[in-house]
Design an enzyme around this catalytic site. Structure first.
Site, PDB file in Angstrom:
ATOM      1  N   ASN A   7       0.870  -1.176   0.000  1.00  0.00           N
ATOM      2  CA  ASN A   7       0.000   0.000   0.000  1.00  0.00           C
ATOM      3  C   ASN A   7       0.911   1.232   0.000  1.00  0.00           C
ATOM      4  OD1 ASN A   7      -1.797   2.039   0.536  1.00  0.00           O
ATOM      5  ND2 ASN A   7      -2.683   1.099   2.352  1.00  0.00           N
ATOM      6  N   ARG A  90      -2.461  -2.017  -3.587  1.00  0.00           N
ATOM      7  CA  ARG A  90      -3.687  -1.264  -3.362  1.00  0.00           C
ATOM      8  C   ARG A  90      -3.660   0.021  -4.195  1.00  0.00           C
ATOM      9  NH1 ARG A  90      -4.975   3.116   1.109  1.00  0.00           N
ATOM     10  NH2 ARG A  90      -7.132   3.435   0.557  1.00  0.00           N
ATOM     11  N   HIS A 179     -13.089   2.381  -0.031  1.00  0.00           N
ATOM     12  CA  HIS A 179     -13.053   1.302   0.971  1.00  0.00           C
ATOM     13  C   HIS A 179     -13.710   0.016   0.461  1.00  0.00           C
ATOM     14  CE1 HIS A 179     -13.428   4.901   3.928  1.00  0.00           C
ATOM     15  NE2 HIS A 179     -12.158   4.525   3.905  1.00  0.00           N
ATOM     16  N   LEU A 208     -16.268   2.848   9.480  1.00  0.00           N
ATOM     17  CA  LEU A 208     -16.101   4.130  10.161  1.00  0.00           C
ATOM     18  C   LEU A 208     -14.684   4.228  10.716  1.00  0.00           C
ATOM     19  CD1 LEU A 208     -19.509   4.101  12.156  1.00  0.00           C
ATOM     20  CD2 LEU A 208     -19.097   4.826   9.782  1.00  0.00           C
ATOM     21  N   ARG A 240     -12.632  15.600   7.028  1.00  0.00           N
ATOM     22  CA  ARG A 240     -13.359  15.870   5.770  1.00  0.00           C
ATOM     23  C   ARG A 240     -14.797  16.262   6.058  1.00  0.00           C
ATOM     24  NH1 ARG A 240     -11.718  10.284   2.901  1.00  0.00           N
ATOM     25  NH2 ARG A 240      -9.978  10.079   4.333  1.00  0.00           N
ATOM     26  N   ARG A 284     -11.300   9.385  20.014  1.00  0.00           N
ATOM     27  CA  ARG A 284     -10.958   9.211  21.437  1.00  0.00           C
ATOM     28  C   ARG A 284     -10.797  10.568  22.104  1.00  0.00           C
ATOM     29  NH1 ARG A 284      -6.563   4.997  19.397  1.00  0.00           N
ATOM     30  NH2 ARG A 284      -6.610   6.619  17.801  1.00  0.00           N
ATOM     31  N   GLU A 385      -8.462  -5.462   4.891  1.00  0.00           N
ATOM     32  CA  GLU A 385      -8.363  -5.074   3.484  1.00  0.00           C
ATOM     33  C   GLU A 385      -7.204  -5.781   2.791  1.00  0.00           C
ATOM     34  OE1 GLU A 385      -8.818  -1.037   5.211  1.00  0.00           O
ATOM     35  OE2 GLU A 385      -9.693  -0.538   3.282  1.00  0.00           O
TER      36      GLU A 385
HETATM   37  P1  ADP Z   1      -7.794   4.745   8.694  1.00  0.00           P
HETATM   38  O1  ADP Z   1      -7.441   3.307   8.386  1.00  0.00           O
HETATM   39  O2  ADP Z   1      -8.863   5.320   7.818  1.00  0.00           O
HETATM   40  O3  ADP Z   1      -6.627   5.653   8.898  1.00  0.00           O
HETATM   41  P2  ADP Z   1      -8.819   3.630  11.139  1.00  0.00           P
HETATM   42  O4  ADP Z   1      -9.808   2.670  10.613  1.00  0.00           O
HETATM   43  O5  ADP Z   1      -7.584   3.082  11.757  1.00  0.00           O
HETATM   44  O6  ADP Z   1      -8.495   4.749  10.102  1.00  0.00           O
HETATM   45  O7  ADP Z   1      -9.580   4.531  12.221  1.00  0.00           O
HETATM   46  C1  ADP Z   1      -8.894   5.537  12.884  1.00  0.00           C
HETATM   47  C2  ADP Z   1      -9.843   6.227  13.832  1.00  0.00           C
HETATM   48  O8  ADP Z   1     -10.470   5.271  14.705  1.00  0.00           O
HETATM   49  C3  ADP Z   1      -9.117   7.175  14.773  1.00  0.00           C
HETATM   50  O9  ADP Z   1      -9.043   8.450  14.241  1.00  0.00           O
HETATM   51  C4  ADP Z   1      -9.976   7.160  15.985  1.00  0.00           C
HETATM   52  O10 ADP Z   1     -10.869   8.265  15.874  1.00  0.00           O
HETATM   53  C5  ADP Z   1     -10.779   5.890  15.924  1.00  0.00           C
HETATM   54  N1  ADP Z   1     -10.467   4.995  17.033  1.00  0.00           N
HETATM   55  C6  ADP Z   1      -9.442   4.122  17.135  1.00  0.00           C
HETATM   56  N2  ADP Z   1      -9.497   3.485  18.312  1.00  0.00           N
HETATM   57  C7  ADP Z   1     -10.578   3.952  18.977  1.00  0.00           C
HETATM   58  C8  ADP Z   1     -11.167   3.700  20.244  1.00  0.00           C
HETATM   59  N3  ADP Z   1     -10.653   2.808  21.078  1.00  0.00           N
HETATM   60  N4  ADP Z   1     -12.279   4.393  20.570  1.00  0.00           N
HETATM   61  C9  ADP Z   1     -12.804   5.291  19.728  1.00  0.00           C
HETATM   62  N5  ADP Z   1     -12.294   5.581  18.523  1.00  0.00           N
HETATM   63  C10 ADP Z   1     -11.196   4.928  18.153  1.00  0.00           C
END
Ligand code: ADP
Length: 400
Positions: A7, A90, A179, A208, A240, A284, A385
């Site tokens: 990736n 990817r 996604h 999400l 975004r 968080r 993925e």
């Molecule tokens: P990406 O792959 O799109 O970068 P992720 O699927 O890893 O993103 O999601 C990242 C987001 O998940 C973080 O910005 C955070 O907001 C949320 N996140 C991760 N762990 C937790 C948790 N324990 N509680 C709440 N939100 C979380």
């Protein structure tokens, strides 16, 4: 059978070597700050993590370092590069040029060049990544796997924008989604978990994470998805805006003296949860801020959950009913409050959460969080993925 999944970002490269007999990860890691000072190399295998600052002037050097580590006498997981049967890359955007995973050939790479500007930050990086791998492994079959691929089953009335039709014909302006590998994976896992044939299911998949998208999946095929021509559309995200009236964006641009490209940067990087809360894009941090009484953080989270809820309602309509709702990715897998708020008061659709199961949902495994009497099953499924990319690589390169 071992597949390397790559990736590539403009200055990063994530990798995983997967043993496809057991579908388990042999080694994985990340090259960061490629071409920038203080490049960082991370390699995880045998339960250990190696992290080093190594000079990586370009992606070729990064790929060489990855291969050296994978075949290293002490920390490696394979004895030679020949053990890698295929490489899956990817790719973020496909336009209409690629409607399915595609074998890397000079013709395919020529087409990739032509669609570079569909995702100016991501697609050029994928090309660099493919070329870097080809330089090290010229005889290993490689496959391009597109984030948009799963969404090509959408009917035309779902993917078209109501613009001058000639602009669709000339520029292929339409909804592509994102996604796709994640939506596909969790939909298939949901069917597997429930012991049902995916052909018989209507599933709403909620990916999400930093970027968020929601899809309507009927009989295993995507029929609608919340992201659009680019991953800017749909629910509001970390940074975004999600869906916004274009005239509002134009008004801000005029007032603030932004040109179109500055406006796009603003909508992609300064809006969403970060823009509304003024606190953070990370859920968080937002939860902690709400606990501390920050009302704009509360507003941002309320907006997010409300938007997810609206998409669930809309897709239940698009699917003519719903059997399963799936949550996945960083927020979907971990944030029980967001899950609860997103599905609040949806009994009329047959969706009812079990608050206790939701609050104590185990991590890293498929979990059912709907109430026993809920007509609709609600599942939390960790996404994978890379595994989808590896499976598609085997299929497309006819390695099995
Ligand atoms: P990406 O792959 O799109 O970068 P992720 O699927 O890893 O993103 O999601 C990242 C987001 O998940 C973080 O910005 C955070 O907001 C949320 N996140 C991760 N762990 C937790 C948790 N324990 N509680 C709440 N939100 C979380």
């Amino acid at each position: 059978m071992k597949i390397l999944v790559i990736n590539s970002g403009s200055s990063s490269l994530k990798y995983q070597l997967i043993d496809m007999e057991t579908e388990s990860v042999l080694a994985k890691g990340l090259c960061e700050r490629i071409g920038i000072a203080d490049s960082n190399f991370v390699y995880k295998a045998h339960g250990q993590t190696i992290e080093r600052q190594i000079d990586m002037p370009d992606h070729k050097v990064a790929v060489k370092l990855v291969l050296d580590k994978l075949t290293d006498k002490d920390v490696g997981v394979i004895s030679s590069m020949e053990e890698i049967d295929g490489v899956g890359h990817r790719v973020v955007a496909s336009g209409e040029a690629f409607k399915k995973p595609t074998l890397v050939t000079p013709e395919a790479m020529e087409l990739m060049e032509q669609i570079k500007d569909l995702a100016p930050l991501h697609n050029p990086a994928a090309i660099v990544g493919v070329n870097a791998c080809l330089a090290q492994m010229p005889n290993t079959p490689m496959v391009l796997v597109f984030d948009t691929g799963f969404h090509f089953t959408m009917p035309d009335y779902a993917y078209m924008y109501a613009v001058d039709y000639s602009h669709y014909e000339k520029y292929k302006i339409r909804r592509y989604g994102a996604h796709g590998t994640s939506h596909k994976y969790v939909a298939e896992e949901a069917a597997k978990y429930l012991g049902k044939n995916i052909e018989d299911l209507k599933i709403i998949t909620c990916h999400l994470g930093n970027g968020s998208s929601i899809s309507a999946v009927k009989g295993g095929k995507c029929i609608d998805t919340s992201m659009g021509f680019t991953p800017l559309a749909g629910v509001p995200m970390g940074t975004r805006s999600g869906d916004i009236d274009f005239a509002a964006a134009e008004y801000i641009a005029r007032k603030e003296g932004m040109d179109v490209s500055q406006m796009l940067t603003y909508l992609n990087k300064k809006c969403g949860m970060l823009g509304v809360s003024g606190v953070s894009s990370d859920f968080r941090d937002l939860s902690a801020a709400v606990e501390a009484g920050n009302d704009r953080a509360r507003l941002a989270l309320d907006m997010f959950a409300y938007s997810v809820k609206k998409y669930v309602g809309a897709y239940a309509a698009a699917l003519d009913g719903v059997d399963v709702v799936v949550f996945t990715a960083g927020i979907g897998e971990n944030d029980d409050k967001v899950r609860a708020a997103s599905l609040e008061n949806m009994d009329y659709l047959g969706i009812r959460l079990d608050p206790d199961k939701n609050a104590h949902c185990p991590r890293g495994t498929v979990a059912e969080i709907s109430a026993r009497d809920s007509k609709v099953k609600v599942l939390v499924i960790p996404t994978n993925e890379e595994l989808v990319i590896a499976r598609e690589t085997i299929r497309e390169a006819k390695l099995a």
